[in-house]
Every structure is written in C-alpha cells, then in structure tokens.
Design an enzyme around this catalytic site. Sequence first.
Site, PDB file in Angstrom:
ATOM      1  N   LYS A 110       0.839  -1.198   0.000  1.00  0.00           N
ATOM      2  CA  LYS A 110       0.000   0.000   0.000  1.00  0.00           C
ATOM      3  C   LYS A 110       0.879   1.255   0.000  1.00  0.00           C
ATOM      4  O   LYS A 110       0.621   2.201  -0.739  1.00  0.00           O
ATOM      5  CB  LYS A 110      -0.931  -0.005   1.220  1.00  0.00           C
ATOM      6  CG  LYS A 110      -2.076   0.957   1.092  1.00  0.00           C
ATOM      7  CD  LYS A 110      -3.292   0.540   1.883  1.00  0.00           C
ATOM      8  CE  LYS A 110      -4.439   1.499   1.587  1.00  0.00           C
ATOM      9  NZ  LYS A 110      -5.616   1.233   2.364  1.00  0.00           N
ATOM     10  N   LYS A 189      -1.916 -13.874  -9.216  1.00  0.00           N
ATOM     11  CA  LYS A 189      -2.623 -14.548  -8.120  1.00  0.00           C
ATOM     12  C   LYS A 189      -4.093 -14.100  -8.081  1.00  0.00           C
ATOM     13  O   LYS A 189      -4.370 -12.908  -8.210  1.00  0.00           O
ATOM     14  CB  LYS A 189      -1.954 -14.177  -6.785  1.00  0.00           C
ATOM     15  CG  LYS A 189      -2.539 -14.926  -5.605  1.00  0.00           C
ATOM     16  CD  LYS A 189      -2.098 -14.321  -4.287  1.00  0.00           C
ATOM     17  CE  LYS A 189      -3.053 -13.257  -3.815  1.00  0.00           C
ATOM     18  NZ  LYS A 189      -2.945 -12.843  -2.441  1.00  0.00           N
ATOM     19  N   LYS A 192      -9.219 -10.581  -4.648  1.00  0.00           N
ATOM     20  CA  LYS A 192     -10.264  -9.563  -4.766  1.00  0.00           C
ATOM     21  C   LYS A 192      -9.632  -8.226  -5.157  1.00  0.00           C
ATOM     22  O   LYS A 192     -10.187  -7.472  -5.944  1.00  0.00           O
ATOM     23  CB  LYS A 192     -10.986  -9.382  -3.424  1.00  0.00           C
ATOM     24  CG  LYS A 192     -11.856 -10.561  -3.055  1.00  0.00           C
ATOM     25  CD  LYS A 192     -12.170 -10.599  -1.558  1.00  0.00           C
ATOM     26  CE  LYS A 192     -12.149 -12.000  -1.012  1.00  0.00           C
ATOM     27  NZ  LYS A 192     -12.161 -12.128   0.431  1.00  0.00           N
TER      28      LYS A 192
HETATM   29  P1  TYM Z   1      -8.013 -13.886   3.104  1.00  0.00           P
HETATM   30  O1  TYM Z   1      -9.392 -13.595   3.543  1.00  0.00           O
HETATM   31  O2  TYM Z   1      -7.337 -12.914   2.196  1.00  0.00           O
HETATM   32  O3  TYM Z   1      -7.983 -15.295   2.397  1.00  0.00           O
HETATM   33  C1  TYM Z   1      -8.553 -16.437   2.996  1.00  0.00           C
HETATM   34  C2  TYM Z   1      -7.743 -17.658   2.634  1.00  0.00           C
HETATM   35  O4  TYM Z   1      -7.729 -17.848   1.219  1.00  0.00           O
HETATM   36  C3  TYM Z   1      -6.388 -18.016   0.782  1.00  0.00           C
HETATM   37  N1  TYM Z   1      -6.246 -17.487  -0.592  1.00  0.00           N
HETATM   38  C4  TYM Z   1      -5.653 -18.146  -1.594  1.00  0.00           C
HETATM   39  N2  TYM Z   1      -5.091 -19.368  -1.639  1.00  0.00           N
HETATM   40  C5  TYM Z   1      -4.583 -19.779  -2.827  1.00  0.00           C
HETATM   41  N3  TYM Z   1      -4.615 -19.005  -3.964  1.00  0.00           N
HETATM   42  C6  TYM Z   1      -5.175 -17.768  -3.958  1.00  0.00           C
HETATM   43  N4  TYM Z   1      -5.223 -17.041  -5.074  1.00  0.00           N
HETATM   44  C7  TYM Z   1      -5.727 -17.281  -2.730  1.00  0.00           C
HETATM   45  N5  TYM Z   1      -6.338 -16.136  -2.356  1.00  0.00           N
HETATM   46  C8  TYM Z   1      -6.653 -16.278  -1.040  1.00  0.00           C
HETATM   47  C9  TYM Z   1      -5.555 -17.207   1.762  1.00  0.00           C
HETATM   48  O5  TYM Z   1      -4.212 -17.616   1.763  1.00  0.00           O
HETATM   49  C10 TYM Z   1      -6.270 -17.506   3.068  1.00  0.00           C
HETATM   50  O6  TYM Z   1      -5.819 -18.710   3.637  1.00  0.00           O
HETATM   51  N6  TYM Z   1      -5.257 -12.593   7.016  1.00  0.00           N
HETATM   52  C11 TYM Z   1      -6.138 -13.617   6.514  1.00  0.00           C
HETATM   53  C12 TYM Z   1      -7.336 -13.870   7.413  1.00  0.00           C
HETATM   54  C13 TYM Z   1      -6.959 -14.225   8.805  1.00  0.00           C
HETATM   55  C14 TYM Z   1      -6.360 -15.425   9.252  1.00  0.00           C
HETATM   56  C15 TYM Z   1      -6.201 -15.301  10.655  1.00  0.00           C
HETATM   57  C16 TYM Z   1      -5.940 -16.598   8.581  1.00  0.00           C
HETATM   58  C17 TYM Z   1      -7.167 -13.431   9.897  1.00  0.00           C
HETATM   59  N7  TYM Z   1      -6.694 -14.082  11.004  1.00  0.00           N
HETATM   60  C18 TYM Z   1      -5.640 -16.326  11.429  1.00  0.00           C
HETATM   61  C19 TYM Z   1      -5.372 -17.615   9.366  1.00  0.00           C
HETATM   62  C20 TYM Z   1      -5.217 -17.461  10.756  1.00  0.00           C
HETATM   63  C21 TYM Z   1      -6.630 -13.178   5.154  1.00  0.00           C
HETATM   64  O7  TYM Z   1      -6.651 -12.028   4.847  1.00  0.00           O
HETATM   65  O8  TYM Z   1      -7.096 -14.176   4.368  1.00  0.00           O
END
Ligand code: TYM
Length: 324
Positions: A110, A189, A192
């Site tokens: 960012k 990748k 969103k």
């Molecule tokens: P988030 O909401 O961005 O994504 C949720 C999960 O989806 C996986 N993911 C992907 N995996 C493979 N290829 C892709 N293109 C792809 N896009 C998304 C992400 O790796 C994730 O596992 N910070 C986290 C949310 C979170 C969290 C936590 C996760 C908050 N607290 C504690 C684990 C443990 C997040 O933004 O995920």
Amino acid sequence: MRVLSGIQPTGRFHWGNYFGAIRQYIELQDADQAFYFIANLHALTTVRDPEQLCQLTFDAAVDLLALGLDPERAVLFIQSHVPEVSELCWLLMTVTPMGLLERCHAYKDKKARGLSADAGLFTYPVLMAADILAYDSDVVPVGEDQIQHIEVCRDLAAKFNHLFGETFVMPRAKLLDASAKVPGIDGEKMSKSYNNTIELFEPPKSMRKKIMRIKTDSRPMEEPKEPETDHLYQLYSLFANETEREEMAALYRRGGFGYGEVKKALAEKAEAFFAEPRQRREELVAHPERVWEVLHEGARRAREKASEVLQRAQEACGVFCQRR
Ligand code: TYM
C-alpha cells in the site's frame, strides 16, 4: 492437534479461497479440535459500509456451511464475537518490533502505491497472531500469501515466551502444494484486490463469461504447449481428476487444439462442482436463524478456549493483577 484458520468477509469467496484454504478447512475438521472464523475485524480495514460488512459476514458463514463445514465437527464463529482476542492482541503489540511490521507485504504494498495506510492495516499481522495464539493452535491451513503472517505470529510467540516463560503454543502453516497460489483470470494470483476472481457462487452464466475471458496467449492452434506453466491448465486441474489432468496435459503437448475447448471443459466442470453447495446454500439462506445459532454456539465455544489462553498470557506478563 488443534486446527485454526480465518477468512475475511471482504467480498464473496473465490476459487483461490476455496482451493487454497476452505478445502483444507473441510478436510481438517476431524482434527481433535478445529476452529474457523470469519475475520470481520480484519475486513474493517477495507470495508467501511456497516450494512455491507454485516451482510458479507453472514454470507461468508452461509458459504462455509454450504461448502461442507460441519458445525458438529468444527467450531465456526465471527472474530469480533471473541473480544478476548483483541485484548490478547494488545499484549502481543507490546512485544512487536516496528521493523517486523514494516516488512509485511499488505502494508508495504500500500505504501509503495503511494497510499496512506492506517494503523489497523499496519498492525494487522498482530491481530492475526492473536487469532492464532488465542486457541493454542498447532496447524493453520492457509494459501501461500499468508505464510509471512504466520512467520510473524511465530516470532511474536517466541518473543513473548522468551520474555515471560512458556505461554503460547508454536503454530505452523499448512499449504496445499497444488493450490497454494491459485491464478486469476489474468494469470496473476487470484485476489479480490486484483479484480481477477471467479466467485464460487457466481450465477452460472456470469461464471461462464469470466471463464471465457481467461487470458491466453496468441500462439497458433497447431503449436504444442507446455501445460504446467499455463494458468488455464492450472485452473482446469483444480477440478479435474488425475486421468482427466493427464489427458488434458497430453492434448497441450500434442498441440492442435483451441483454448476455447479447454475453457468450455473448465466451465462444465466448475458448474458441476459447485452445483450441490449452491443448492445447500439456498436452503441455508431460507433459514438464517439456523446459521445464527451455529455462529452463537461457535462463539461460546471459542470464548471458552480464548479466555483460558488470555488469562494464561495475562498472568505470565503481570497484568492479571488481583488482590492476593
Ligand atoms: P483472506 O481472507 O485474504 O484469504 C482467505 C484464505 O484464502 C487463501 N487465498 C488463496 N489461496 C490460494 N490461492 C489464492 N489465489 C488465494 N487467495 C486467497 C488465503 O491464503 C487464506 O488462507 N489474514 C487472513 C485472514 C486471517 C487469518 C487469521 C488466517 C485473519 N486471522 C488467522 C489464518 C489465521 C486473510 O486475509 O485471508
């Protein structure tokens, strides 16, 4: 073994979320204990419309249940329903070096784009560490983009344990090799924020349209192609069984086919794959009270564990201060 993971309700879930993370949640729900939550506090760093955030949070719960998350086997809850985590986050914040957060990609990206970041985004990995440590989690199933955050979590746990004695369980990330980084329709990748997603419960017609828009190269049809480096092939592979994958790979190597054929095959597979969850989703939407019941019971069970860990951490660092 205790499994935990979280997912942000910043928009409807896409193929990357499913194949990188949600599929693992479901596979791992028979662990001794599995905790999964909807990270609405994290989402607050991007979604500023309260109605929308609330709706997206509910939709996320419906989607997870429709995809096969079973509340009899796993604990499903909303992050903000467990205030113990935010308190633990503060304790961890006091042992977090600024430099560690400055290196984290969400904030760095960012800043690199010249945008101003708020403290919520900057300290986002600390809240994530609190999410993980609050439940004595051993295993955290995620996609590749979360690895850095889990490293931060491990650093903070080690630092706290070093300063105040053994308090936190050391977690480890779990990735699925074949889908740790699912490509989007432009080959980057799937995310969103890159506007290149295909959503799980997109109406079939618009799903097809997006599949047809998947970027391909302009090499002539006759030319043999290498499947492994082609993102259309990678997407097809997510839905195909081994034989189908091999057949498609052979077709690529032979040449003489059009990408349109692959896209058509992919659209058919994807539609069939999500047909059942799509139907389950409709049933759940018709009974929101059942979904809320699951979430409330989930929060109750999550709080039970998180308050035990929070007290352990408070005692360790000297803020569980009471008349003796
Ligand atoms: P988030 O909401 O961005 O994504 C949720 C999960 O989806 C996986 N993911 C992907 N995996 C493979 N290829 C892709 N293109 C792809 N896009 C998304 C992400 O790796 C994730 O596992 N910070 C986290 C949310 C979170 C969290 C936590 C996760 C908050 N607290 C504690 C684990 C443990 C997040 O933004 O995920």
